[in-house]
Design a protein around this motif. Structure first.
Motif, short mmCIF file in Angstrom:
data_model
loop_
_atom_site.label_atom_id
_atom_site.label_comp_id
_atom_site.label_asym_id
_atom_site.label_seq_id
_atom_site.Cartn_x
_atom_site.Cartn_y
_atom_site.Cartn_z
N LYS A 1 0.85 -1.20 0.00
CA LYS A 1 0.00 0.00 0.00
C LYS A 1 0.88 1.26 0.00
O LYS A 1 0.62 2.22 -0.72
CB LYS A 1 -0.87 -0.04 1.26
CG LYS A 1 -1.97 0.97 1.32
CD LYS A 1 -2.83 0.69 2.55
CE LYS A 1 -3.60 1.91 2.92
NZ LYS A 1 -4.92 2.00 2.66
N THR B 1 2.34 1.69 -3.55
CA THR B 1 1.44 2.03 -4.66
C THR B 1 0.68 3.33 -4.44
O THR B 1 0.10 3.85 -5.39
CB THR B 1 0.45 0.88 -4.93
OG1 THR B 1 -0.18 0.53 -3.71
CG2 THR B 1 1.14 -0.34 -5.50
N ASN C 1 -2.28 4.89 -2.76
CA ASN C 1 -3.60 4.89 -3.41
C ASN C 1 -4.56 5.98 -2.94
O ASN C 1 -5.77 5.79 -2.95
CB ASN C 1 -4.25 3.51 -3.32
CG ASN C 1 -3.88 2.83 -2.04
OD1 ASN C 1 -3.91 3.46 -0.99
ND2 ASN C 1 -3.48 1.58 -2.12
N SER D 1 -7.04 8.86 -3.21
CA SER D 1 -7.94 9.31 -4.29
C SER D 1 -9.11 10.08 -3.67
O SER D 1 -9.17 10.26 -2.46
CB SER D 1 -8.46 8.11 -5.08
OG SER D 1 -9.12 8.55 -6.23
N GLY E 1 -5.70 2.47 -12.94
CA GLY E 1 -5.11 2.88 -11.67
C GLY E 1 -6.20 3.57 -10.87
O GLY E 1 -6.12 4.75 -10.54
N SER F 1 -7.58 2.97 -7.88
CA SER F 1 -7.60 2.95 -6.42
C SER F 1 -8.93 2.34 -5.93
O SER F 1 -9.41 1.37 -6.53
CB SER F 1 -7.33 4.35 -5.88
OG SER F 1 -7.13 4.25 -4.49
N ASP G 1 -6.70 -1.84 -11.24
CA ASP G 1 -5.62 -1.45 -10.34
C ASP G 1 -4.76 -2.68 -10.06
O ASP G 1 -5.22 -3.81 -10.16
CB ASP G 1 -6.19 -0.88 -9.02
CG ASP G 1 -5.19 0.03 -8.33
OD1 ASP G 1 -5.32 1.26 -8.43
OD2 ASP G 1 -4.25 -0.49 -7.68
N ASP H 1 -3.50 -3.20 -7.08
CA ASP H 1 -3.61 -3.51 -5.66
C ASP H 1 -4.98 -4.15 -5.37
O ASP H 1 -6.02 -3.48 -5.45
CB ASP H 1 -3.44 -2.19 -4.86
CG ASP H 1 -3.46 -2.41 -3.36
OD1 ASP H 1 -3.88 -3.49 -2.91
OD2 ASP H 1 -3.06 -1.47 -2.64
N VAL I 1 -7.34 -2.44 -2.66
CA VAL I 1 -8.16 -1.27 -3.03
C VAL I 1 -9.32 -1.69 -3.95
O VAL I 1 -10.41 -1.12 -3.88
CB VAL I 1 -7.34 -0.10 -3.66
CG1 VAL I 1 -6.44 0.55 -2.65
CG2 VAL I 1 -6.60 -0.48 -4.91
N VAL J 1 -0.97 8.12 -11.39
CA VAL J 1 -0.50 6.73 -11.33
C VAL J 1 0.98 6.65 -11.71
O VAL J 1 1.74 5.88 -11.13
CB VAL J 1 -1.32 5.85 -12.31
CG1 VAL J 1 -0.79 4.42 -12.36
CG2 VAL J 1 -2.79 5.85 -11.93
#
Ligand code: SAM
Length: 262
Positions: free
Chosen positions: A68, A71, A73, A75, A108, A110, A137, A139, A142, A209
């Motif tokens: 985390k 990356t 995230n 938003s 990307g 999130s 994404d 991840d 997320v 991103v």
């Protein structure tokens, strides 16, 4: 399974981290990434790469927190209000001149704020339009939040109040996005740097991103986006992300942060 020992270098760490995470950090700017990794190691009490790598392999919550951290995230719904105004007033009306349903992608994405903002914009201002929105994404955590669709007050700092009332249900856990918005958005687990893309998009948002990507990785990604767009399709970038010197990709600026495929 025994973990092969690594030496105490950034290069060895990223080589060992790649098969474990699917994230190849050689596509990310070394200075910034190394600094981020060292600050995480430092704050969690790991002085060397080998010790840290060993801990990542035995402690899933440490691994999740580290992924985390890497990356990033953060938003918000309708992040960068002016760009959403341009989107509503000029970009979408132009795209809707095409008769087929619009195919939009938030790359990307999130925890879903951006793809849901796209869906709500179309529902609110273009109620007769037909469209689909993809959010992707790298991840998985997320993406699970995005699918759940539960948000906190600070996700709405840039959201017109009437959207909050109309498209969310206030619960004791937070604001739940309504099913009518949710069903228009699908989510996909994807690494933008290595995975294949769908094609035929009218609109791709890829914002905030690429900040840590190397110039080579950015160029490769923008080329893949151009190939994924229909002629006339639009790429929407983040408010610090200009495509200087990328005319050869076949994208021209139609407004700040909006680029059209010729
Ligand atoms: C700062 S958020 C941006 C969210 C949204 N686009 C916005 O502007 O509000 C960056 C997202 O990019 C994702 N990301 C970073 N590298 C990626 C990659 N190689 N492939 C796919 N997603 C990636 C992160 O997981 C994170 O959720």
């Amino acid at each position: 399974m025994a973990i092969a020992p690594i030496s105490n270098t950034y290069e060895d760490f990223i080589k060992a981290f790649h098969p474990k995470s699917g994230l190849d950090l050689k596509f990310y700017k070394q200075n910034q990434m190394q600094r981020r990794i060292l600050s995480f190691m430092n704050s969690h009490g790991y002085p060397t790469f080998p010790e840290f790598f060993k801990a990542l392999n035995s402690d899933q919550s440490l691994y999740d927190a580290f992924f985390k951290h890497l990356t990033i995230n953060v938003s918000q719904f309708f992040r960068d209000t002016n760009q959403w105004k341009t989107l509503k007033e000029s970009i979408i009306p132009q795209l809707l001149q095409s008769k087929s349903p619009l195919k939009l992608w938030s790359a990307g994405c999130s925890s879903g704020q951006e793809p849901y903002s796209l869906a709500m914009t179309l529902m609110e201002y273009f109620p007769n339009s037909k469209f689909t929105v993809l959010g992707s994404d790298i991840d998985i955590n997320v993406l699970n939040q995005a699918k759940e669709g539960l948000y906190k007050q600070n996700d709405f700092a840039s959201t017109p109040p009437e959207f909050l009332q109309k498209y969310f249900i206030s619960t004791d856990k937070g604001y739940q996005i309504k099913e009518s918005v949710k069903r228009l958005v699908t989510f996909q687990h994807q690494n933008l740097l290595t995975d294949r893309f769908q094609t035929g998009f009218d609109f791709i948002a890829c914002r905030n991103v690429v900040i840590y990507f190397t110039d080579e990785a950015k160029e490769m990604l923008y080329k893949k986006f151009t190939d994924a767009l229909k002629p006339g399709g639009i790429l929407f970038t983040g408010s610090t992300e200009h495509l200087f010197g990328m005319q050869h990709l076949g994208l021209k600026a139609v407004s700040s942060f909006f680029y059209q495929k010729g």
